[in-house]
Design a protein around this motif. Structure first.
Motif, PDB file in Angstrom:
ATOM      1  N   LEU A   1       0.839  -1.203   0.000  1.00  9.01           N
ATOM      2  CA  LEU A   1       0.000   0.000   0.000  1.00  9.01           C
ATOM      3  C   LEU A   1       0.875   1.255   0.000  1.00  9.01           C
ATOM      4  CD1 LEU A   1      -2.982   0.917   0.141  1.00  9.01           C
ATOM      5  CD2 LEU A   1      -2.723   1.032   2.622  1.00  9.01           C
ATOM      6  N   ALA A   2       1.915   1.252   0.838  1.00 13.26           N
ATOM      7  CA  ALA A   2       2.813   2.406   0.924  1.00 13.26           C
ATOM      8  C   ALA A   2       3.661   2.560  -0.336  1.00 13.26           C
ATOM      9  CB  ALA A   2       3.711   2.272   2.150  1.00 13.26           C
ATOM     10  N   SER A   3       4.097   1.435  -0.920  1.00 17.75           N
ATOM     11  CA  SER A   3       5.033   1.475  -2.046  1.00 17.75           C
ATOM     12  C   SER A   3       4.371   1.782  -3.380  1.00 17.75           C
ATOM     13  CB  SER A   3       5.760   0.131  -2.163  1.00 17.75           C
ATOM     14  OG  SER A   3       6.448  -0.185  -0.988  1.00 17.75           O
ATOM     15  N   TYR A   4       3.178   1.231  -3.600  1.00 17.34           N
ATOM     16  CA  TYR A   4       2.587   1.275  -4.944  1.00 17.34           C
ATOM     17  C   TYR A   4       1.231   1.981  -5.028  1.00 17.34           C
ATOM     18  CZ  TYR A   4       6.177  -2.103  -6.232  1.00 17.34           C
ATOM     19  OH  TYR A   4       7.382  -2.721  -6.470  1.00 17.34           O
ATOM     20  N   TYR A   5       0.643   2.380  -3.887  1.00 14.51           N
ATOM     21  CA  TYR A   5      -0.709   2.939  -3.926  1.00 14.51           C
ATOM     22  C   TYR A   5      -0.832   4.292  -3.239  1.00 14.51           C
ATOM     23  CZ  TYR A   5      -2.241  -1.700  -5.502  1.00 14.51           C
ATOM     24  OH  TYR A   5      -2.407  -2.872  -6.211  1.00 14.51           O
ATOM     25  N   ALA A   6       0.267   5.042  -3.138  1.00 13.73           N
ATOM     26  CA  ALA A   6       0.203   6.368  -2.518  1.00 13.73           C
ATOM     27  C   ALA A   6      -0.690   7.284  -3.349  1.00 13.73           C
ATOM     28  CB  ALA A   6       1.605   6.959  -2.402  1.00 13.73           C
ATOM     29  N   GLY A   7      -1.675   7.921  -2.714  1.00 13.82           N
ATOM     30  CA  GLY A   7      -2.618   8.754  -3.440  1.00 13.82           C
ATOM     31  C   GLY A   7      -3.513   7.919  -4.337  1.00 13.82           C
TER      32      GLY A   7
END
Length: 266
Positions: free
Chosen positions: A37-43
């Protein structure tokens, strides 16, 4: 007064114990989900200018420059991505398109302007070199965590990172036997991932060299992948990173392979 201070100290100790318990109670799957979630889905979407420096075992360098556009369909779910190459001349106009699928194989295409050809990248090729670099196609769009059996390891190195071991559920589909990922406990960003063969020898290593906060999101702006077999490596640097830029779904279609959406690449 001393009694009051003692009570405060007790409350503090209990809160720290509770925090530690909550932290340690996370499962390996929960940790990897937070990491993805943090690596690939920010915003809800994102844009970045990228510069890739490919260095072979003899120290010779190649440069790749491109723009990445990304739009989420659902957090930790399906996702769309486009990568538009601008330099050098021999790759200018090349476009990499990804429809990331959580419950099935990702769909990947590569547009080659010199041939005016859209090439479908098969699932079996996802762990091959991305435009001659040490990054694989799968490194760019992210590996589906459902493809691995995950274990939370204990480590005496420090108390700032989780250490996970991932073993592929389909070993015949990948070149590695297992990997170990070091994940920051505060940001849940992976800061180091090492891939091993069956003998325990290192094959590849991903290392984060620099991070910064962008619009409240921890963001990797410089990373490196090192190939141990020939001592080659590739540095990937980002600038102009922006989130929630309002990318329309029309950007992520086959039409954009040949007709570049210039408005969104600035």
């Amino acid at each position: 007064m001393n009694s009051f201070i003692s009570k405060l100290a007790l409350v503090y100790c209990l809160s720290q114990m509770s925090f530690g318990y909550a932290e340690e109670s996370l499962t390996a799957q929960q940790i990897i989900n937070k990491s993805n979630l943090a690596s690939y889905y920010a915003g809800n979407d994102g844009r970045a200018q990228a510069r890739m420096v490919i260095v072979d075992g003899k120290g010779q360098k190649q440069i790749r420059q491109f723009t990445i556009l990304r739009k989420d369909i659902e957090d930790l779910g399906d996702q769309q991505m486009m990568v538009f190459f601008s330099r050098p001349t021999d790759v200018k106009g090349t476009v990499f398109r990804v429809n990331k699928k959580i419950n099935s194989d990702d769909e990947r295409w590569l547009y080659l302007p010199a041939l005016d050809l859209v090439k479908r990248i098969s699932a079996g090729d996802k762990r091959t070199s991305f435009v001659g670099s040490n990054f694989y196609y799968e490194d760019v769009s992210g590996r589906n965590p459902q493809e691995d059996n995950l274990t939370l390891l204990t480590s005496n190195e420090d108390n700032k990172h989780y250490l996970l071991k991932g073993q592929p559920k389909s070993p015949e589909s990948v070149e590695f036997s297992y990997y170990q990922a070091k994940i920051d406990k505060k940001t849940f960003m992976p800061v180091n991932v090492v891939y091993f063969d069956q003998t325990g020898s290192k094959l590849r290593e991903m290392k984060v060299l620099k991070m910064k906060n962008v619009q409240g999101h921890p963001t990797v702006v410089h990373s490196r992948i090192h190939q141990f077999s020939d001592n080659s490596y590739t540095d990937l640097q980002f600038r102009g990173v922006a989130y929630d830029v309002g990318l329309p779904s029309t950007v992520f279609t086959e039409r954009s392979l040949r007709t570049v959406p210039k408005k969104w690449l600035k």
